[in-house]
Design an enzyme around this catalytic site. Sequence first.
Site, PDB file in Angstrom:
ATOM      1  N   ASN A 172      -1.323   3.774  -3.299  1.00  0.00           N
ATOM      2  CA  ASN A 172      -2.243   4.744  -3.903  1.00  0.00           C
ATOM      3  C   ASN A 172      -3.327   5.094  -2.894  1.00  0.00           C
ATOM      4  OD1 ASN A 172      -3.600   6.260  -5.993  1.00  0.00           O
ATOM      5  ND2 ASN A 172      -5.046   4.550  -6.207  1.00  0.00           N
ATOM      6  N   HIS A 185      -7.301   6.125  -2.828  1.00  0.00           N
ATOM      7  CA  HIS A 185      -8.480   6.078  -3.706  1.00  0.00           C
ATOM      8  C   HIS A 185      -9.691   6.566  -2.904  1.00  0.00           C
ATOM      9  CE1 HIS A 185     -11.009   4.753  -6.981  1.00  0.00           C
ATOM     10  NE2 HIS A 185     -11.811   4.209  -6.084  1.00  0.00           N
ATOM     11  N   SER A 206      -9.455   4.840   0.784  1.00  0.00           N
ATOM     12  CA  SER A 206      -8.627   3.658   1.027  1.00  0.00           C
ATOM     13  C   SER A 206      -7.214   3.918   0.532  1.00  0.00           C
ATOM     14  CB  SER A 206      -9.165   2.452   0.243  1.00  0.00           C
ATOM     15  OG  SER A 206     -10.542   2.246   0.477  1.00  0.00           O
ATOM     16  N   ASP A 252      -7.139  -0.435  -8.866  1.00  0.00           N
ATOM     17  CA  ASP A 252      -7.637  -0.229  -7.503  1.00  0.00           C
ATOM     18  C   ASP A 252      -7.872  -1.557  -6.778  1.00  0.00           C
ATOM     19  OD1 ASP A 252      -7.598   2.544  -7.947  1.00  0.00           O
ATOM     20  OD2 ASP A 252      -9.593   2.494  -8.828  1.00  0.00           O
TER      21      ASP A 252
HETATM   22  C1  GAR Z   1      -8.088  12.620  -4.288  1.00  0.00           C
HETATM   23  O1  GAR Z   1      -9.421  12.653  -3.852  1.00  0.00           O
HETATM   24  C2  GAR Z   1      -7.663  11.191  -4.570  1.00  0.00           C
HETATM   25  O2  GAR Z   1      -8.222  10.263  -3.693  1.00  0.00           O
HETATM   26  C3  GAR Z   1      -8.208  11.008  -5.963  1.00  0.00           C
HETATM   27  O3  GAR Z   1      -7.950  12.226  -6.617  1.00  0.00           O
HETATM   28  C4  GAR Z   1      -7.952  13.284  -5.661  1.00  0.00           C
HETATM   29  C5  GAR Z   1      -6.637  14.026  -5.804  1.00  0.00           C
HETATM   30  O4  GAR Z   1      -6.618  15.170  -5.000  1.00  0.00           O
HETATM   31  N1  GAR Z   1      -7.555   9.921  -6.610  1.00  0.00           N
HETATM   32  C6  GAR Z   1      -8.139   9.139  -7.498  1.00  0.00           C
HETATM   33  O5  GAR Z   1      -9.283   9.304  -7.866  1.00  0.00           O
HETATM   34  C7  GAR Z   1      -7.267   8.039  -8.056  1.00  0.00           C
HETATM   35  N2  GAR Z   1      -8.006   7.164  -8.887  1.00  0.00           N
HETATM   36  P1  GAR Z   1      -5.244  15.894  -4.670  1.00  0.00           P
HETATM   37  O6  GAR Z   1      -4.522  16.122  -6.001  1.00  0.00           O
HETATM   38  O7  GAR Z   1      -5.649  17.199  -4.055  1.00  0.00           O
HETATM   39  O8  GAR Z   1      -4.473  15.004  -3.744  1.00  0.00           O
END
Ligand code: GAR
Length: 187
Positions: free
Chosen positions: A106, A108, A135, A144
């Site tokens: 994942n 994060h 991360s 996480d």
């Molecule tokens: C990203 O910033 C990712 O790190 C976060 O959501 C966004 C997705 O953007 N993920 C989380 O918060 C997971 N808990 P994307 O759809 O454009 O890749």
Amino acid sequence: MTRVGILISGRGSNMMSLVQASRASGATYDIALVASDNPEAPGLAWAAAHDIPTYAQSPRGMPKAEYEAKIDAALRGANVEIIALAGYMRLLSDDFVARWRGRIVNIHPSLLPKYKGLDTHARAIEAGDATAGCSVHIVTEELDGGEILGQAAVPILPGDTPDTLSERVLAAEHRLYPTVLADFATL
Ligand code: GAR
């Protein structure tokens, strides 16, 4: 080549950077499937337009176990070996994690172990931190909480809002995730 399945819920910009990296010379993985809990996820249309098999299943109106069994079947049907969560905003059950033990990663948007969960950028700004970041970690039953495979830091600048900071972190995510996954896929 390791076969990677990506789970998204929304725009899928991290998924796009993984797809692009998988098509560069020297890639160690290819993207076998992009799947989503959200049939309207903009990233699904992008993936389909880039010749990647897609699968969408809303969890609405069914038990979580049934929903996850469908996702699991789609991933196994595509011979996926590693699952990469990329903005997948749903908690995976302990059963699902156990079935893919050590093979789910994942990204994060914080420097774990700081700021697990949601609203990471607002919390980093509120705390007065000088740096934020992202991360990539292995997914375990603890939110996480799994082994950290790689991190990238970015500065928090005076006047940053959660939006301006999230843009800077997102650019770092797009560099970090393909690199970490490339190494992980060769293990
Ligand atoms: C990203 O910033 C990712 O790190 C976060 O959501 C966004 C997705 O953007 N993920 C989380 O918060 C997971 N808990 P994307 O759809 O454009 O890749």
